[in-house]
Enzyme design. Structure first.
Site, mmCIF file in Angstrom:
data_model
loop_
_atom_site.group_PDB
_atom_site.id
_atom_site.type_symbol
_atom_site.label_atom_id
_atom_site.label_comp_id
_atom_site.label_asym_id
_atom_site.label_seq_id
_atom_site.Cartn_x
_atom_site.Cartn_y
_atom_site.Cartn_z
ATOM 1 N N TYR A 1 23.788 -14.227 -13.253
ATOM 2 C CA TYR A 1 23.666 -14.551 -14.679
ATOM 3 C C TYR A 1 25.018 -14.337 -15.349
ATOM 4 O O TYR A 1 25.627 -13.273 -15.207
ATOM 5 C CB TYR A 1 22.616 -13.656 -15.356
ATOM 6 C CG TYR A 1 21.207 -13.914 -14.886
ATOM 7 C CD1 TYR A 1 20.425 -14.902 -15.480
ATOM 8 C CD2 TYR A 1 20.663 -13.185 -13.831
ATOM 9 C CE1 TYR A 1 19.138 -15.150 -15.034
ATOM 10 C CE2 TYR A 1 19.379 -13.430 -13.379
ATOM 11 C CZ TYR A 1 18.609 -14.416 -13.995
ATOM 12 O OH TYR A 1 17.342 -14.670 -13.540
ATOM 13 N N SER A 2 25.470 -15.349 -16.085
ATOM 14 C CA SER A 2 26.708 -15.199 -16.852
ATOM 15 C C SER A 2 26.516 -14.124 -17.914
ATOM 16 O O SER A 2 25.464 -14.061 -18.569
ATOM 17 C CB SER A 2 27.079 -16.523 -17.539
ATOM 18 O OG SER A 2 27.351 -17.518 -16.578
ATOM 19 N N CYS B 1 29.708 -25.062 -18.849
ATOM 20 C CA CYS B 1 28.773 -24.078 -18.311
ATOM 21 C C CYS B 1 27.350 -24.493 -18.681
ATOM 22 O O CYS B 1 27.079 -24.853 -19.832
ATOM 23 C CB CYS B 1 29.075 -22.686 -18.864
ATOM 24 S SG CYS B 1 28.186 -21.365 -18.015
ATOM 25 N N GLU C 1 31.426 -23.940 -14.375
ATOM 26 C CA GLU C 1 30.443 -23.074 -13.736
ATOM 27 C C GLU C 1 29.054 -23.594 -14.089
ATOM 28 O O GLU C 1 28.571 -23.403 -15.201
ATOM 29 C CB GLU C 1 30.611 -21.627 -14.203
ATOM 30 C CG GLU C 1 29.717 -20.650 -13.459
ATOM 31 C CD GLU C 1 30.102 -19.218 -13.725
ATOM 32 O OE1 GLU C 1 30.879 -18.670 -12.935
ATOM 33 O OE2 GLU C 1 29.642 -18.674 -14.748
ATOM 34 N N TYR D 1 24.873 -24.460 -12.604
ATOM 35 C CA TYR D 1 23.871 -23.883 -11.702
ATOM 36 C C TYR D 1 22.625 -24.748 -11.668
ATOM 37 O O TYR D 1 22.486 -25.654 -12.487
ATOM 38 C CB TYR D 1 23.503 -22.469 -12.170
ATOM 39 C CG TYR D 1 23.380 -22.320 -13.661
ATOM 40 C CD1 TYR D 1 22.202 -22.642 -14.312
ATOM 41 C CD2 TYR D 1 24.469 -21.899 -14.433
ATOM 42 C CE1 TYR D 1 22.085 -22.526 -15.678
ATOM 43 C CE2 TYR D 1 24.366 -21.779 -15.805
ATOM 44 C CZ TYR D 1 23.172 -22.101 -16.433
ATOM 45 O OH TYR D 1 23.075 -21.999 -17.801
#
Length: 378
Positions: free
Chosen positions: A155-156, A336, A376, A378
């Protein structure tokens, strides 16, 4: 932030006298005093919370200030001393046992799904830099590897290295509860709910959580040039690292980093109720109009130029000429969020580049070579 579960309103506090009072996270009162320093409520935002276990009004003594644009003191400043970012201080086989401080619902009733802001106390033992991630190991057994723990979920981190309490001992995560719907019935299937996201969103103050990391260097905020331009593109919880950047730029008084450049945030979500940290970002916009820009793409409320839904790539296209000029002048650009956002964004950037007589592949290669391109997903 302390647990704000059932309240409808949380007030950000303005210090009278000194910033030192902003080093505490939340207190139960309308006016609060730390020693001889007084904090008085300033402006409020609606957390639209779901949990009715707590019925107290809290005042949050942190974040941006209403009375002036003076920044908030942070501690310990030794966190600025490291020349390299901390990496993998705690590995999956030896995770750190941290403590949940608070869990807050961030979105309104009309938002699809639920997103929570989760503050974790790491006691200063898992320091990190803005743009890094924590790993979380949910409790229980890995169904694919009986007898073994679950795999790590990344988790960012959604706070600066000083955390929401500004004391360097907490980290914040922005977590969307993962749920799955049966294709035939259209109903939610609880047996397939995301294990870690639901564990975090269901946790309560005092619960223990196993964390690993920190990890990641791709999304670190380059600070060599404090007057640089940073273009930040997010979908949903992908806004997490940018919240950390922006707090560092506009809220915290960091002697070694005085931001004087331009930060431009593009945030794509479903609707107004889905906006994350909107009050913080709007406040920066009011206080630093020459240094911050904020554009929202609300897919269920706005239309693009073709009359379709407004996605973040459509908003980028709207400002494409300006964005390309900024990139030509050395701006950093960050992406992101869900990996599904990248093809649409890449197609948009490629089309714009061709309209400008440029080859996108060559331009992208140059941006990566210059370390201006940060992704980044996901």
């Amino acid at each position: 932030m302390a647990h704000l579960a059932s309240i409808s309103q949380v007030s950000f506090a303005v210090p009278v006298g000194s910033d030192s009072c902003l080093r505490r996270s939340a207190v139960k009162a309308q006016n609060l005093s730390f020693g001889d320093k007084l904090c008085a409520p300033a402006f409020a935002f609606d957390l639209k919370s779901r949990n009715s276990r707590f019925k107290s009004q809290y005042v949050v003594c942190m974040s941006v200030q209403q009375a002036s644009r003076s920044k908030v003191a942070v501690t310990p400043l030794e966190l600025e001393d490291a020349k390299e970012p901390p990496l993998n201080l705690h590995k999956p086989k030896e995770p750190y046992t941290a403590t949940i401080v608070s869990v807050e619902r961030l979105v309104g009733p009309k938002a699809p799904g639920e997103t929570c802001h989760i503050v974790i106390d790491h006691g200063g033992n898992v320091p990190y830099w803005e743009g890094q991630s924590y790993g979380v190991i949910p409790p229980g057994e890995n169904p694919k590897k009986p007898g073994n723990p679950h795999n790590v979920r990344l988790y960012s981190i959604a706070s600066t290295r000083y955390g929401d309490s500004l004391e360097g001992k907490t980290a914040s995560l922005c977590v969307r509860r993962a749920v799955y719907y049966d294709a035939e019935t259209g109903k939610e299937d609880p047996s397939k709910a995301g294990i870690c996201s639901n564990y975090l969103c269901n946790s309560k103050p005092g619960d223990k959580v196993l964390i690993t990391g920190p990890s990641g260097k791709i999304m670190l905020l380059p600070e060599e040039d404090p007057n640089a331009t940073h273009i930040m593109i997010a979908t949903g919880t992908g806004v997490a690292p940018y919240r950390g950047y922006l707090r560092r730029m506009f809220m915290e008084d960091v002697p070694t980093y005085k931001f004087g450049g331009l930060a431009w945030l593009f945030l794509g979500v479903a609707n107004t109720d889905s906006l994350l940290y909107d009050d913080e970002f709007t406040k920066y916009l009011q206080d630093y109009p020459d240094h911050f820009r904020y554009d929202k793409a609300l897919s269920r409320e706005q239309k693009n130029k073709s009359g379709g839904k407004m996605y973040v790539q459509d908003k980028i296209e709207e400002y494409s000429d300006e964005i390309f000029k900024l990139l030509d002048n050395g701006a950093h650009i960050y992406f992101c969020g869900l990996k599904g956002m990248m093809p649409g964004i890449q197609d948009t950037l490629k089309r714009v580049a061709e309209q400008r007589g440029e080859k996108w592949e060559e331009k992208l290669s140059q941006l990566k070579k210059n370390k201006q391109w940060h992704v980044e997903v996901y």
